[in-house]
Enzyme design. Structure first.
Site, PDB file in Angstrom:
ATOM      1  NE  ARG A  46    -109.625  24.822  73.528  1.00 40.42           N
ATOM      2  CZ  ARG A  46    -108.914  25.825  74.026  1.00 40.42           C
ATOM      3  NH1 ARG A  46    -108.530  25.811  75.276  1.00 40.42           N
ATOM      4  NH2 ARG A  46    -108.567  26.847  73.271  1.00 40.42           N
ATOM      5  CE  LYS A 148    -102.611   8.893  89.273  1.00 47.13           C
ATOM      6  NZ  LYS A 148    -102.718   8.171  88.001  1.00 47.13           N
ATOM      7  CG  HIS A 178    -109.094   5.002  90.829  1.00 42.68           C
ATOM      8  ND1 HIS A 178    -107.923   5.413  90.248  1.00 42.68           N
ATOM      9  CD2 HIS A 178    -109.238   3.714  90.474  1.00 42.68           C
ATOM     10  CE1 HIS A 178    -107.395   4.412  89.575  1.00 42.68           C
ATOM     11  NE2 HIS A 178    -108.170   3.353  89.690  1.00 42.68           N
ATOM     12  CE  LYS A 182    -108.830   0.050  92.183  1.00 45.99           C
ATOM     13  NZ  LYS A 182    -109.383  -0.469  90.959  1.00 45.99           N
ATOM     14  CD  GLU A 216    -102.416  -0.699  84.886  1.00 49.46           C
ATOM     15  OE1 GLU A 216    -103.515  -0.342  84.461  1.00 49.46           O
ATOM     16  OE2 GLU A 216    -101.440   0.061  84.970  1.00 49.46           O
ATOM     17  CG  ASP A 235     -99.915   6.502  85.722  1.00 52.54           C
ATOM     18  OD1 ASP A 235    -100.765   7.414  85.723  1.00 52.54           O
ATOM     19  OD2 ASP A 235    -100.162   5.351  85.319  1.00 52.54           O
ATOM     20  CG  HIS A 240    -103.128   4.413  92.316  1.00 48.59           C
ATOM     21  ND1 HIS A 240    -104.023   5.389  92.652  1.00 48.59           N
ATOM     22  CD2 HIS A 240    -103.148   4.366  90.958  1.00 48.59           C
ATOM     23  CE1 HIS A 240    -104.558   5.911  91.550  1.00 48.59           C
ATOM     24  NE2 HIS A 240    -104.035   5.307  90.507  1.00 48.59           N
ATOM     25  CE  LYS A 340     -99.948   2.223  82.349  1.00 53.72           C
ATOM     26  NZ  LYS A 340    -101.228   1.988  83.016  1.00 53.72           N
TER      27      LYS A 340
HETATM   28  C1  BG6 Z   1    -104.670   5.248  86.909  1.00 54.83           C
HETATM   29  C2  BG6 Z   1    -103.420   5.296  86.089  1.00 54.83           C
HETATM   30  O1  BG6 Z   1    -104.578   6.122  88.003  1.00 54.83           O
HETATM   31  O2  BG6 Z   1    -104.869   3.928  87.397  1.00 54.83           O
HETATM   32  C3  BG6 Z   1    -103.481   4.298  84.946  1.00 54.83           C
HETATM   33  O3  BG6 Z   1    -103.247   6.608  85.577  1.00 54.83           O
HETATM   34  C4  BG6 Z   1    -103.821   2.920  85.458  1.00 54.83           C
HETATM   35  O4  BG6 Z   1    -102.263   4.269  84.225  1.00 54.83           O
HETATM   36  C5  BG6 Z   1    -105.036   2.959  86.373  1.00 54.83           C
HETATM   37  O5  BG6 Z   1    -104.072   2.082  84.345  1.00 54.83           O
HETATM   38  C6  BG6 Z   1    -105.244   1.620  87.044  1.00 54.83           C
HETATM   39  O6  BG6 Z   1    -106.441   1.649  87.754  1.00 54.83           O
HETATM   40  P1  BG6 Z   1    -107.287   0.330  87.970  1.00 54.83           P
HETATM   41  O7  BG6 Z   1    -108.397   0.732  88.865  1.00 54.83           O
HETATM   42  O8  BG6 Z   1    -107.745  -0.096  86.611  1.00 54.83           O
HETATM   43  O9  BG6 Z   1    -106.354  -0.665  88.584  1.00 54.83           O
END
Ligand code: BG6
Length: 489
Positions: A46, A148, A178, A182, A216, A235, A240, A340
């Site tokens: 933007r 996402k 993602h 992995k 995390e 999330d 995942h 988290k």
């Molecule tokens: C993302 C989430 O999809 O994955 C984040 O939105 C999260 O909140 C992240 O921290 C974790 O990914 P990775 O690859 O660091 O484990």
């Protein structure tokens, strides 16, 4: 396989994902001499920036994530040469002319692969796709990548699928998760379907339970605005964790083709036992971190994060027990957990086998631990098979030992980041590691009753101290079945 020449358009090109993940992944590929000489990356944003201003932003925000801030000067120069910047208002079709000017050839020229990567809020997906169509930029050969969150409930996911589907056909749509990029996740496929050893045991007769954890240490960082409207269930778990569960639990696909794999994953999602009011109350735990210490550093609670809503009920932790109602899995609990500000930064799958049926060894000397297979995705990529073995010396005393496979040690080649792998697949048109529309909807369909229940009940998430493994109720969830989380055993 060499890539065809491409124009990759990154919507959200100056955003966080692009700077931290996408541009560094593309740089890495370039450094490995993996990008066609004339391939180009068109960053769209933007800001009314010039190319130079965008380059400056890239120096500041992307470069630190590349080769620890020290990209190879020659590659960096070459990579910079591929970048263009186009300023437009994603919501306004009239501004797309600038993008048209930046792309090569007509949209039907299939010699140059044209990819639109939407690293944007999902509320804009449909508008962008429509605008791409209206401005003649989307064609039967172009591809679109959706980041996402893909919706926030079933209805919004269906709407995204419907509206994006009006512009692109399913084979052109790459819904990214993602975690599927992995290495260890793909290795799990190799382990299950490249060996004869596991498949006969991979069932309810021999497996007692499966745990999947993504923990995390990080908090919400600067993503509070998004996170507070999402929470851990949307999330992480809806995507995942459920994707990992699918890879663990799916039946052997007939081939590795996209639809063969995705058909099997879909069956798992559709076989997940539906929650009842009882199991919603009993089998799902949600938590929110309070202040504490992570790695010895004091951190604030979620509600005290900068700009946080002091009354927020958003969950930063979720743990639940799932069951898959099939002949293979009925009765085997799958415990999923993510949060988290937890005690460690790790992602792992633990498959625990049943106890031996009877022991021939004297009890006082030996405590049997059931065999287990640990598949660790991060921080290290490794496999660990836990067995019982005799301790050396006189007498017959057994103890648990580990057979370990450290992927970094075994394959001394550099690891490919998940985004790099997935971007390559997009550019090659390989859909196996991307979610199909029906998978996405099936995942939401299963998760949605939890969201509704939380809303109706109006309960607060359970507090947990930052730097721990979550609320005590998460331990109780597995303890009820006579089990413990791996880290707590
Ligand atoms: C993302 C989430 O999809 O994955 C984040 O939105 C999260 O909140 C992240 O921290 C974790 O990914 P990775 O690859 O660091 O484990």
């Amino acid at each position: 396989m060499a890539l065809s020449d491409f124009d990759l358009v990154l919507f959200g090109g100056s955003g966080d994902l692009s700077m931290r993940k996408l541009l560094p992944a593309l740089y890495n590929r370039d450094h490995a001499k993996g990008l066609p000489e004339t391939a180009r990356i068109i960053c769209v944003g933007r800001n009314a920036w010039s190319r130079e201003e965008f380059m400056e932003a890239m120096e500041q925000n992307a470069r630190p994530h590349i080769a620890s801030g020290n990209p190879d000067p020659a590659t960096w120069e070459r990579f910079r040469g591929r970048i263009q910047y186009v300023s437009l208002d994603a919501a306004d079709a009239a501004t797309y002319a600038a993008l048209k000017g930046a792309l090569r050839d007509g949209p039907d020229d299939s010699a140059i692969v044209r990819v639109f990567y939407l690293a944007m809020p999902p509320s804009l997906f449909a508008t962008i796709c429509r605008n791409l169509k209206e401005s003649g930029l989307a064609s039967a050969t172009s591809r679109v990548v959706l980041e996402k969150p893909l919706g926030r409930d079933l209805a919004s996911a269906q709407q995204i699928n419907r509206e994006v589907g009006q512009v692109f056909s399913e084979s052109q749509i790459f819904r990214i998760d993602h975690y599927l990029g992995k290495e260890t996740v793909q290795n799990l496929l190799a382990l299950r379907f490249g060996n004869v050893l596991f498949e006969p045991l991979w069932r309810r007769e021999w497996i007692s339970d499966v745990q999947i954890t993504i923990a995390e240490e990080l908090g919400v960082g600067n993503r509070l605005d998004y996170y507070d409207t999402a929470g851990a269930l949307r999330d992480m778990l809806q995507n995942h964790l459920l994707q990992l569960l699918c890879i663990v639990a799916m039946e052997p696909p007939v081939s590795a083709s996209p639809d063969a794999v995705r058909d099997e994953k879909l069956k798992v999602l559709r076989s997940l036992k539906r929650f009842t009011p009882f199991t919603l109350a009993q089998d799902v735990v949600r938590g929110q971190y309070r202040s504490g210490h992570v790695n010895g550093v004091a951190v604030p609670g979620y509600r005290k994060e900068p700009n946080a809503n002091p009354d927020s009920r958003t969950e930063t932790f979720v743990a639940l027990k799932a069951e898959i109602d099939t002949w293979r899995w009925a009765g085997v609990p799958f415990y999923l957990r993510t949060g988290k500000r937890m005690a460690d930064q790790l992602a792992e799958i633990v498959v625990r086998f049943k106890k031996i049926p009877a022991s021939i060894f004297a009890r006082p000397n030996t405590t049997f631990q059931p065999n287990s297979l640990l598949i660790r995705l991060q921080p290290e990529e490794e496999l660990q098979l836990q067995l019982m073995a005799k301790t050396p010396g006189d007498g017959m005393r057994l103890r648990p030992v580990e057979l370990e496979l450290d992927f970094k040690e075994t394959f001394k080649t550099p690891r490919m980041d998940a985004y790099e792998r997935l971007l390559l697949d997009v550019l090659r048109g390989q859909l196996t590691l991307f979610m199909r529309s029906d998978e996405l909807e099936a995942a939401w369909e299963w998760v949605e009753p939890i969201l509704n229940y939380w809303e109706q009940e109006g309960d607060e998430p359970m507090p947990y101290t930052a730097g721990t493994w979550g609320p005590a109720a998460a331990s109780a969830l597995v303890a009820r079945d006579g089990l413990q989380w791996r880290e707590e055993s």
